[in-house]
Design a protein around this motif. Sequence first.
Motif, short mmCIF file in Angstrom:
data_model
loop_
_atom_site.label_atom_id
_atom_site.label_comp_id
_atom_site.label_asym_id
_atom_site.label_seq_id
_atom_site.Cartn_x
_atom_site.Cartn_y
_atom_site.Cartn_z
N SER A 1 74.59 0.14 -38.68
CA SER A 1 73.38 -0.66 -38.80
C SER A 1 73.68 -2.15 -38.62
N TYR A 2 72.76 -2.86 -37.95
CA TYR A 2 72.81 -4.32 -37.95
C TYR A 2 72.39 -4.80 -39.35
N ILE A 3 72.71 -6.04 -39.67
CA ILE A 3 72.55 -6.53 -41.05
C ILE A 3 71.47 -7.61 -41.14
N PRO A 4 70.40 -7.35 -41.92
CA PRO A 4 69.37 -8.38 -42.12
C PRO A 4 69.79 -9.37 -43.21
N ALA A 5 69.27 -10.59 -43.15
CA ALA A 5 69.55 -11.59 -44.18
C ALA A 5 69.09 -11.07 -45.54
N GLY A 6 69.81 -11.42 -46.57
CA GLY A 6 69.48 -10.96 -47.92
C GLY A 6 70.16 -9.68 -48.33
N THR A 7 71.00 -9.12 -47.45
CA THR A 7 71.75 -7.91 -47.81
C THR A 7 72.73 -8.21 -48.94
N ASP A 8 72.88 -7.27 -49.85
CA ASP A 8 73.80 -7.46 -50.98
C ASP A 8 75.25 -7.49 -50.52
N VAL A 9 76.03 -8.31 -51.21
CA VAL A 9 77.47 -8.34 -50.96
C VAL A 9 78.21 -8.28 -52.30
N ILE A 10 79.41 -7.70 -52.25
CA ILE A 10 80.31 -7.66 -53.40
C ILE A 10 81.65 -8.24 -52.95
N CYS A 11 82.49 -8.61 -53.91
CA CYS A 11 83.81 -9.15 -53.60
C CYS A 11 84.86 -8.46 -54.45
N THR A 12 86.02 -8.25 -53.89
CA THR A 12 87.08 -7.56 -54.62
C THR A 12 87.57 -8.37 -55.82
N GLU A 13 87.26 -9.67 -55.90
CA GLU A 13 87.74 -10.51 -57.01
C GLU A 13 86.62 -10.95 -57.94
N MET A 14 85.44 -10.36 -57.84
CA MET A 14 84.29 -10.80 -58.63
C MET A 14 84.41 -10.38 -60.09
N THR A 15 83.80 -11.15 -60.99
CA THR A 15 83.75 -10.79 -62.41
C THR A 15 82.35 -10.96 -62.99
N GLY A 16 81.39 -11.38 -62.18
CA GLY A 16 80.06 -11.71 -62.68
C GLY A 16 79.17 -10.54 -63.01
N GLY A 17 79.44 -9.36 -62.45
CA GLY A 17 78.68 -8.17 -62.78
C GLY A 17 77.45 -7.90 -61.94
N VAL A 18 77.04 -8.85 -61.10
CA VAL A 18 75.87 -8.64 -60.23
C VAL A 18 76.23 -9.07 -58.81
N PRO A 19 75.68 -8.39 -57.80
CA PRO A 19 76.00 -8.76 -56.42
C PRO A 19 75.29 -10.05 -56.02
N ALA A 20 75.80 -10.67 -54.98
CA ALA A 20 75.11 -11.82 -54.36
C ALA A 20 74.42 -11.30 -53.10
N GLN A 21 73.65 -12.18 -52.49
CA GLN A 21 73.01 -11.83 -51.23
C GLN A 21 73.53 -12.77 -50.14
N LEU A 22 73.69 -12.21 -48.95
CA LEU A 22 74.22 -12.99 -47.83
C LEU A 22 73.09 -13.71 -47.11
N GLY A 23 73.24 -15.03 -46.99
CA GLY A 23 72.22 -15.84 -46.35
C GLY A 23 72.73 -16.53 -45.09
N LEU A 24 71.89 -17.39 -44.55
CA LEU A 24 72.18 -18.03 -43.28
C LEU A 24 72.79 -19.42 -43.48
N THR A 25 73.56 -19.83 -42.48
CA THR A 25 74.04 -21.21 -42.42
C THR A 25 73.52 -21.84 -41.12
N ARG A 26 72.37 -21.35 -40.65
CA ARG A 26 71.79 -21.82 -39.38
C ARG A 26 70.29 -21.53 -39.39
N GLU A 27 69.59 -22.01 -38.39
CA GLU A 27 68.16 -21.71 -38.23
C GLU A 27 68.03 -20.53 -37.27
N ALA A 28 67.54 -19.38 -37.81
CA ALA A 28 67.52 -18.14 -37.03
C ALA A 28 66.23 -18.00 -36.21
N LYS A 29 66.35 -17.30 -35.08
CA LYS A 29 65.20 -17.03 -34.22
C LYS A 29 64.98 -15.53 -34.02
N VAL A 30 66.08 -14.75 -34.14
CA VAL A 30 65.97 -13.30 -33.98
C VAL A 30 65.65 -12.70 -35.35
#
Length: 437
Positions: free
Chosen positions: A4-33
């Motif tokens: 699957s292609y990945i839409p903005a806001g998809t959950d991410v986890i990290c192998t070194e996390m300790t916070g207990g909740v996932p983050a969401q992946l966002g943009l570092t640009r202005e998207a058109k697609v």
Amino acid sequence: MAQSYIPAGTDVICTEMTGGVPAQLGLTREAKVLYGKEKKPLLNTCDKKLSCSLQCRIKQTFFSGLGGLLIGLAAGALVVAFVIATAGAGAAVVGAAAAIATTATNVAFAASMALFVGGAASYGAAATYKYLANECDDSLTGEWGMFHGKAKIEGHNALLEPSMLTCSKGGVVTLVMDHAKALELAQMISKTNNEISNVNAWSKIKQGFIGNVSNALLAGFQGQAAGSAIAVIIGSGLSVYFYCTSDVENFRDSNVRKQNSYAKSALEKDDDQTSMKTDHSVLTSSDGITVGSVSGGGLVGAGTEVVATVTIRNDELAKESMKQNENALKYILAGNEEAAEGAYRKAGELMGKQQGVNLNSFKEIFTGRTRVFKYNVHNGAFIGAGLAIGVLGAMWNNHIEWGDNKEENLLYKSMIDKIKKARKNNKTKTSILANSL
């Protein structure tokens, strides 16, 4: 298999996390697609911004380990202070030796308090990084892997389900399409990482305690009080120095770097062939306690006792001489010149008994003898004993380090296996799939 292609806001986890909740992946640009009714952008390799901090364990573990080391050293220093005080009393030490024992006890106790304060500050630093610092902003300098090799979105390779972002801190960020599964994994990873940090902190407490208790063995001998107190200061300083500078890269020791490398390799290959070896060399550079941290106690002990005894004895003679001079003045005022002359003569004799701390005094560090209960023991024996104690203490700490690293690595490997299983069993996808990669 189609990915699957990945839409903005998809959950991410990290192998070194300790916070207990996932983050969401966002943009570092202005998207058109955009994708779907919600008009969400599809993500490419330029997109690395996480919505929140995942509370990275790496720097937390470093500072909590430092705190554990300081607390262990402090507890060991208290044992040294206790042994100096009780050994001094039990051996009926008098005069200069009694003064040395009292001063050394105070020095060891003060060092212990300072180490306790330092340990508390280090634990405070670990908490600060956990709850205040957003270490995950470093993901912006990381690199994506396992992206679509051909398809591009707005000029850059498209992200897919298996895509992984390697953070410059050492963690591996992975995508989870199912929010419930992402939450479950985030809690599992955080729990495991906190357990690993606790194992590491207790390991350093044990190593610090053993390091300074080794000095207490020397303190148990009459005439080694000052040397043991100074060895506590020198040994503790060296232990902290080596912990902070040896085998540390970006707050990661060699074992943490191995864990990070294992996570990246295991998740990329997605098979059972990747392994993680735990070193068990005779002496590793990441033990925290080194041979030199403790073995100096024998040399420092013999030399310090020689100089300290001479200095304190000279001070006692000077005070007695002053008393005789005061007596002489009283006799003169009373008209007793004969008694006054005798007092002056006694004062001169006392001052004549003072010794100088010269080259011969320092030679005694190697060639002299130190009184131990009823025996005159050659100082070379103390130097050899100090070296032997240092080597044995360092080897014991090495074994502790190896055993605790092995436990940490088993926990870490189990955590990665659960992440791999969840990635394999993912059933949640978008309607836009890549059939060829």
